[in-house]
Write an enzyme that holds these catalytic residues in place. Structure first.
Site, PDB file in Angstrom:
ATOM      1  N   LYS A 205       7.347   0.991  -4.262  1.00  0.00           N
ATOM      2  CA  LYS A 205       6.562   1.591  -3.177  1.00  0.00           C
ATOM      3  C   LYS A 205       7.471   2.402  -2.247  1.00  0.00           C
ATOM      4  O   LYS A 205       8.631   2.046  -2.021  1.00  0.00           O
ATOM      5  CB  LYS A 205       5.842   0.484  -2.403  1.00  0.00           C
ATOM      6  CG  LYS A 205       4.841   0.986  -1.354  1.00  0.00           C
ATOM      7  CD  LYS A 205       4.163  -0.190  -0.658  1.00  0.00           C
ATOM      8  CE  LYS A 205       3.170   0.252   0.399  1.00  0.00           C
ATOM      9  NZ  LYS A 205       2.551  -0.904   1.104  1.00  0.00           N
ATOM     10  N   SER A 281      -2.238  -0.767   1.329  1.00  0.00           N
ATOM     11  CA  SER A 281      -1.576   0.520   1.308  1.00  0.00           C
ATOM     12  C   SER A 281      -0.756   0.778   0.042  1.00  0.00           C
ATOM     13  O   SER A 281      -0.280   1.895  -0.176  1.00  0.00           O
ATOM     14  CB  SER A 281      -0.675   0.661   2.539  1.00  0.00           C
ATOM     15  OG  SER A 281       0.332  -0.334   2.567  1.00  0.00           O
ATOM     16  N   SER A 305      -1.796  -5.524   1.779  1.00  0.00           N
ATOM     17  CA  SER A 305      -1.473  -4.267   1.103  1.00  0.00           C
ATOM     18  C   SER A 305      -0.982  -4.402  -0.329  1.00  0.00           C
ATOM     19  O   SER A 305      -0.881  -3.411  -1.035  1.00  0.00           O
ATOM     20  CB  SER A 305      -0.444  -3.473   1.918  1.00  0.00           C
ATOM     21  OG  SER A 305      -1.043  -2.942   3.073  1.00  0.00           O
TER      22      SER A 305
END
Length: 607
Positions: A205, A281, A305
């Site tokens: 990420k 996210s 997330s």
């Protein structure tokens, strides 16, 4: 004279009097020009504060933080009482090398059988390739990491032609991937792969440092002010095991949203339905795994997330106990609700990546005094022997507060199967003050995020943020020091409630989300959107694990009538990762993934 309320201490609250209150968010849903205008008004000196104050009052925050006396002392980060050891587990050392931990983890898994995967009938039901499938294919010379790398690169390159853009990755260097794959291929040719993760493709990420890539957190500019000097602690562990780091995954900008919308680079689409969001996210991390392009990815989880996109994309996502993984070298470093955790297409693969990356920082070892990490014994294909004694806590009114009964029905079906097949006992519980928990979480994560980014915003970067991030920041700026302290008093209060619940149950089970993947409004692709009701529906069940630091996992349990994935969340006691991993393995056996996503790449098909 205004009225105020004095709360009883948590220990004095009669839970039989607690009434469940369904969330009804009072806020506009805006996209396009109206959204841009709304943000301009929010940021205006006088009218902005009036709008924010109205939003807070309408949604109960003013009452909680300005009109309530809370008797508990503040708790500024999770503080855990000492825990009883987990049963029927294998204890591992934090100081062991990741390679040694992986060897121990492999001994906890059922013996690998190629006939169940690589040699299986290609016409049988859909399945994801697992890490051990790749390892077997490499050792058996069915393919090489270099051949796999070239195939993945060709697919990723095709994404550059999408209009509008829908990228899995926002930083990608094909030459760097080839270099890693060549080194891994050479190790296999010489007969000395480093570990089971050698040659396994893992995506990182974009808020976790991974050389040679910049870390932007989904923004367009953060790399200008924050350089990456070395790998983050977790990426360094993966690299030491021979994993091939594919690139930096797309994400909701700065983690400030749960849909995965990103108007800077383009919004990643849900592989099960490209007209829908992935959840966020960690949007790119979930989507690239669900689409079959890599075995696993790392995400961060400060408000669901990892678990939300895992649930919406039909994969597994693990949120570890706060402090179990070292956050050094991530944008979340220093936060009080965030962790780094794996997303994978199977429980087994999430377990293997967790085994490699676990290990607290030296500061967290001193402050949090973590229990030794433990692995579940997953030696049979029927889950661990320890499963049968587990007590599953279920707050029925909360459990059923979902947008579609498909969600609660699928999750309920699994609980019945766990009871009937394994002897688990479902125990009715009450979780008090869920509205207060949501408010305390948003102030805790919002204040920490704003604190770390205010210098950049003051230097003129605020206008470079997306409109939905600017909406969040306008609200966060309204929080006072008094609000923050009150939120931490609520954190201690809520910790007491939950630790009392865990005296009677081993885990708390809920759906992962209150809705399946939401449709992407076309107007939201260019400038984003604000939709607090969708945010609330997605975050309904995830917040305790963040605010209070508990481990939790989302595991797929089926699909709704539209074919969209549904996840079950299992939340455990502090440091009890082995318990939730063992139970999740049993759930996976009872509800195997059977539906191929609309966007799927069969990378390892050797037939």
């Amino acid at each position: 004279m205004g009225k105020y309320e004095v709360m009883k201490r948590a220990s004095e609250v009669d839970l039989s009097t607690v009434k469940y209150k369904a969330e009804n968010i009072k806020a506009p849903h805006l996209t396009g020009f109206s959204f841009k205008l709304f943000v301009k008004l929010l940021e205006a000196p006088l009218i902005g504060s009036v709008i924010v104050d109205s939003l807070k009052k309408d949604n109960g925050m003013t009452k909680i933080f300005r009109n309530t006396v809370i008797p508990e002392e503040p708790m500024f980060r999770p503080e855990f009482p000492s825990q009883e050891p987990e049963h029927d587990v294998v204890v591992v050392g934090e100081d062991e090398s990741p390679i040694d931990r992986l060897e121990t983890a492999l001994k906890c898994l059922p013996q690998y059988d190629p006939s169940r995967s690589l040699d299986a009938d290609p016409m049988s039901s859909f399945r994801y390739w697992k890490i051990r499938d790749y390892a077997y294919a490499y050792r058996s010379k069915l393919t090489t990491p270099l051949q796999v790398a070239k195939r993945i690169i060709s697919i990723i390159e095709e994404f550059r032609y999408d209009k509008p853009p829908t990228p899995f990755l926002i930083s990608f260097d094909a030459n760097e991937v080839i270099k890693q794959a060549e080194a891994s291929t050479q190790r296999f040719e010489q007969g000395n792969p480093i570990s089971v993760l050698d040659g396994i493709f893992v995506t990182i990420k974009d808020d976790i440092d991974c050389l040679p890539h910049p870390t932007n957190g989904g923004t367009t500019w953060l790399h200008e002010d924050r350089s990456v000097e070395k790998d983050s602690a977790v990426v360094s562990k993966l690299r030491s095991c021979g994993a091939i780091l594919l690139g930096k995954a797309n994400m909701h900008e700065l983690g400030m949203g749960t849909t995965g919308n990103n108007s800077n680079y383009g919004t990643t689409r849900n592989p099960h339905d490209p007209k829908r969001y992935t959840g966020g996210s960690s949007s790119g991390s979930a989507a690239i795994v669900a689409a079959g392009l890599c075995s696993a990815a790392l995400g961060t989880d400060g408000g669901g997330s990892v678990r939300i996109p895992a649930g919406l994309c039909g994969i597994t996502g693990l949120k570890t106990t706060y402090g179990r993984t070292d956050m050094t070298g991530s944008l979340c470093e220093g936060g009080t609700v965030e962790i780094i955790g794996p997303l994978a297409s199977s429980l087994e693969d999430a377990f293997l990546v967790y085994a490699a990356i676990l290990g607290s920082s030296s500061a967290d070892r001193f402050n949090l005094k973590p229990s030794p990490p433990c692995f579940p014994k997953l030696l049979s294909h029927n889950g661990s022997n320890a499963i049968g004694s587990l007590r599953l806590g279920k707050y029925t009114k909360w459990f059923n507060d979902v947008n579609s009964s498909d969600i609660s029905d699928k999750c309920e079906d699994i609980l019945k199967l766990l009871s009937n097949n394994h002897g688990c006992k479902v125990v009715e519980i009450v979780v008090p003050e869920l509205e207060e928990m949501r408010a305390a979480h948003v102030i805790s994560i919002g204040s920490a995020t704003l604190s770390s980014l205010t210098p950049y915003c003051e230097a003129g970067k605020n206008s470079k943020l997306t409109y939905d991030t600017r909406t969040s920041f306008a609200i966060f700026r309204s929080f006072s020091a008094s609000d923050y302290i009150t939120a931490q008093c609520l954190r201690r209060r809520l910790m007491e409630y939950h630790m009392n619940i865990f005296k009677d149950v081993d885990v708390i089970v809920t759906p992962t989300t209150g809705m399946t993947a939401p449709v992407i409004p076309p107007d939201a692709l260019k400038n984003g959107e604000t939709n607090f009701q969708v945010t609330t529906d997605l975050m309904r069940f995830v917040l305790a694990a963040n605010l209070l630091g508990f481990p939790a996992i989302s595991v797929p349990v089926g699909y709704d009538k539209e074919g969209l994935p549904i996840g079950l969340q299992i939340m455990g006691r502090p440091w009890a990762e082995a318990t939730i991993l063992g139970l999740a393995a049993a759930v996976e056996e009872l509800a195997p993934v059977t539906k191929k996503p609309a966007i799927f790449y069969d990378i390892l098909n050797t037939n």
